[in-house]
Design an enzyme around this catalytic site. Structure first.
Site, PDB file in Angstrom:
ATOM      1  N   LYS A 280      24.821  94.588 -54.610  1.00 36.47           N
ATOM      2  CA  LYS A 280      24.512  95.537 -53.542  1.00 36.47           C
ATOM      3  C   LYS A 280      25.800  96.023 -52.890  1.00 36.47           C
ATOM      4  O   LYS A 280      25.917  97.184 -52.509  1.00 36.47           O
ATOM      5  CB  LYS A 280      23.585  94.913 -52.504  1.00 36.47           C
ATOM      6  CG  LYS A 280      24.272  94.051 -51.467  1.00 36.47           C
ATOM      7  CD  LYS A 280      23.381  93.715 -50.306  1.00 36.47           C
ATOM      8  CE  LYS A 280      24.151  92.930 -49.245  1.00 36.47           C
ATOM      9  NZ  LYS A 280      25.138  93.732 -48.519  1.00 36.47           N
ATOM     10  N   ASN A 281      26.782  95.124 -52.757  1.00 33.11           N
ATOM     11  CA  ASN A 281      28.047  95.517 -52.142  1.00 33.11           C
ATOM     12  C   ASN A 281      28.775  96.544 -53.000  1.00 33.11           C
ATOM     13  O   ASN A 281      29.340  97.506 -52.489  1.00 33.11           O
ATOM     14  CB  ASN A 281      28.929  94.288 -51.928  1.00 33.11           C
ATOM     15  CG  ASN A 281      28.370  93.340 -50.878  1.00 33.11           C
ATOM     16  OD1 ASN A 281      27.650  93.761 -49.989  1.00 33.11           O
ATOM     17  ND2 ASN A 281      28.679  92.065 -50.996  1.00 33.11           N
TER      18      ASN A 281
ATOM     19  N   ARG B 262      26.697  98.317 -42.926  1.00 33.50           N
ATOM     20  CA  ARG B 262      28.083  98.636 -42.590  1.00 33.50           C
ATOM     21  C   ARG B 262      28.626  99.822 -43.386  1.00 33.50           C
ATOM     22  O   ARG B 262      29.819 100.121 -43.323  1.00 33.50           O
ATOM     23  CB  ARG B 262      28.969  97.400 -42.811  1.00 33.50           C
ATOM     24  CG  ARG B 262      28.612  96.252 -41.882  1.00 33.50           C
ATOM     25  CD  ARG B 262      29.631  95.138 -41.944  1.00 33.50           C
ATOM     26  NE  ARG B 262      30.971  95.547 -41.556  1.00 33.50           N
ATOM     27  CZ  ARG B 262      31.389  95.697 -40.308  1.00 33.50           C
ATOM     28  NH1 ARG B 262      30.555  95.485 -39.296  1.00 33.50           N
ATOM     29  NH2 ARG B 262      32.624  96.065 -40.053  1.00 33.50           N
TER      30      ARG B 262
ATOM     31  N   ASP C 276      24.455  91.754 -41.602  1.00 32.91           N
ATOM     32  CA  ASP C 276      23.967  90.419 -41.297  1.00 32.91           C
ATOM     33  C   ASP C 276      24.725  89.813 -40.111  1.00 32.91           C
ATOM     34  O   ASP C 276      25.917  90.054 -39.943  1.00 32.91           O
ATOM     35  CB  ASP C 276      24.133  89.510 -42.519  1.00 32.91           C
ATOM     36  CG  ASP C 276      23.216  89.927 -43.657  1.00 32.91           C
ATOM     37  OD1 ASP C 276      22.141  90.467 -43.366  1.00 32.91           O
ATOM     38  OD2 ASP C 276      23.590  89.726 -44.831  1.00 32.91           O
TER      39      ASP C 276
ATOM     40  N   ASP D  94      29.986  83.989 -49.637  1.00 30.21           N
ATOM     41  CA  ASP D  94      28.567  84.189 -49.948  1.00 30.21           C
ATOM     42  C   ASP D  94      28.012  83.124 -50.892  1.00 30.21           C
ATOM     43  O   ASP D  94      26.800  83.041 -51.069  1.00 30.21           O
ATOM     44  CB  ASP D  94      28.351  85.578 -50.562  1.00 30.21           C
ATOM     45  CG  ASP D  94      28.618  86.691 -49.569  1.00 30.21           C
ATOM     46  OD1 ASP D  94      27.737  86.959 -48.746  1.00 30.21           O
ATOM     47  OD2 ASP D  94      29.705  87.280 -49.606  1.00 30.21           O
TER      48      ASP D  94
ATOM     49  N   VAL E 171      35.983  82.489 -43.488  1.00 29.96           N
ATOM     50  CA  VAL E 171      35.942  83.953 -43.566  1.00 29.96           C
ATOM     51  C   VAL E 171      35.189  84.553 -42.375  1.00 29.96           C
ATOM     52  O   VAL E 171      35.677  85.472 -41.711  1.00 29.96           O
ATOM     53  CB  VAL E 171      35.322  84.405 -44.896  1.00 29.96           C
ATOM     54  CG1 VAL E 171      35.267  85.929 -44.974  1.00 29.96           C
ATOM     55  CG2 VAL E 171      36.119  83.838 -46.080  1.00 29.96           C
TER      56      VAL E 171
END
Length: 436
Positions: free
Chosen positions: A25-26, A95, A119, A308, A330
């Site tokens: 998705k990113n 974003r 998120d 992640d 992070v």
């Protein structure tokens, strides 16, 4: 009022089978924004069916960009008129708007994007993006509702990021490719998704050089053309399904994600005792008969252990022998999902100290960014609400090894970031059903 769908999950033994992962998705959303810059049509292949694609497509169409989505590809081309304002209706959804500032400045000379969302994993300020655009000659004003920017022409600049931010690096890439002159970025993010975006822009005609020591050099060109790209498989999704097989004592073969995107993850799991089968077709991990061992893991920027990956790893820790430690470096609020897992019986304690690694940038803050996990925990079915995408997947894993039925609410988070997760889990043998 629309009643939101929930998932009911009943433990059903080891998860076994094959999963094909598509682009992340990113990656797909960033490629969609980059495609705005081409004078011809661009095509993105191996696209996942995730909510993020629809949201980004709607934004682009609101700007006057033509978007055509089929089953696993997206075609994007500039329309006859570019509108420089992302509508307020997209405030807080994700974003992506911040990444549209540079492309809109090139296409329209001005831009407005609403406040970004995403998120609730910690502060992800826009100051890196804003400072970079200002250094390239843009007038930027940050207001209560969004960000306004103007520029007749962006200029190359010498930039150094205080932290190797993925989003800021992507903003600079998409702003510098059509800027006048050379841009040099020091301390840039080098995640695989960033490199993949750079390669796509290069296919469109951009001049980009990836140098040692986190340095990127971009020579601005007059115009870009359309291009096509096949997205590499999602490394977050690949790791998540490997963990699903391990945590349930099963065997999930993951297809579509190159081994080089999982090097650190594979080694981490191998140190815990996981046994791997890796070839050109798939990756597969199985737990030994005596079970997995505890570990101490610290997340970091690439090529470190990806932030992640830690959410499914946390559930895996609860089913491993001994005390494990997770140190998140992070995002300061990445452990926001822990209460949901605690409700399901996971024995996890969080701390504001740096545990499991050297002091990080949160060592003198109140951020709860380290966790100690006791295994093997006996998990129980529960009714939980999911706060974000990765937390949602971890709750599914916990439910898969619980002693009773679990009810998961907020499953739209999972579907925003994973390709058809309900169907994938069902195909692996999980007893999962939807209810309103």
């Amino acid at each position: 009022m629309i009643q939101e769908e929930v998932w009911l999950i009943e433990p059903s033994g080891p998860l076994i089978g094959d999963v094909e992962v598509r682009g992340s998705k990113n990656a797909v959303s960033k490629h969609m924004v980059a495609a705005m810059l081409g004078s011809g049509e661009s095509c993105i292949h191996n696209v996942p069916e995730v909510g993020e694609v629809g949201i980004t497509a709607a934004m682009l169409e609101a700007l006057g960009i033509d978007v055509e989505i089929s089953r696993n590809e997206i075609r994007i081309a500039q329309g006859p008129e570019i509108r420089p304002r992302v509508p307020d209706a997209f405030t807080g959804l994700n974003r992506i708007p911040i990444l549209m500032l540079g492309p809109l400045l090139h296409l329209a000379g001005e831009a407005f994007v609403p406040l970004v969302g995403g998120d609730p994993i910690g502060r992800r300020p826009v100051n890196f993006h804003v400072e970079a655009l200002r250094a390239m000659g843009a007038e930027v004003q940050v207001g209560d509702t969004g960000i306004h920017a103007k520029a007749k022409r962006l200029n190359g600049a010498r930039l150094e990021l205080a932290y190797p931010s993925v989003g800021a690096t992507e903003t600079i890439l998409m702003s510098a490719v059509l800027a006048e002159g050379k841009t040099v970025v020091k301390n840039a993010a080098m995640e695989p998704e960033v490199v993949e975006l750079a390669l796509f822009l290069q296919r469109m005609g951009a001049r980009i050089e990836l140098s040692p020591d986190r340095r990127i050099v971009i020579e601005g060109v007059e115009r870009l053309h359309g291009a096509s790209i096949w997205l590499a498989g999602d490394r977050i999704e690949a790791f998540s399904y490997l963990a699903a097989g391990l945590v349930t004592g099963g065997e999930v073969r993951v297809h579509g994600c190159p081994q080089d995107r999982l090097v650190t993850a594979i080694t981490t799991l191998a140190r815990m005792g996981a046994q791997f089968a890796i070839n050109d077709e798939y990756l597969c991990a199985t737990a030994p008969p005596e079970g997995l061992r505890a570990a101490a893991v610290q997340t970091d920027t690439h090529p470190g252990f990806m932030t992640d990956w830690q959410t499914p790893l946390m559930v895996l820790f609860t089913q491993s022998q001994g005390m494990s430690v997770l140190h998140e470096t992070v995002f300061e609020n990445r452990l926001v999902y822990v209460p949901a897992l605690q409700k399901m019986g996971c024995e996890i304690e969080v701390f504001d100290q740096c545990l499991g690694g050297p002091a990080c940038r949160y060592h003198d803050t109140n951020a709860k960014h380290s966790a100690v996990v006791r295994g093997v925990s006996r998990l129980k079915g529960a009714d939980v609400t999911l706060p974000d995408i990765r937390a949602g997947f971890s709750a599914v894993l916990a439910a898969a090894v619980a002693d009773d039925v679990s009810t998961l609410r907020g499953v739209h988070h999972i579907e925003r970031g994973y390709h058809r997760p309900f169907e994938q889990f069902a195909s692996l043998g999980l007893n999962i059903r939807r209810e309103q």
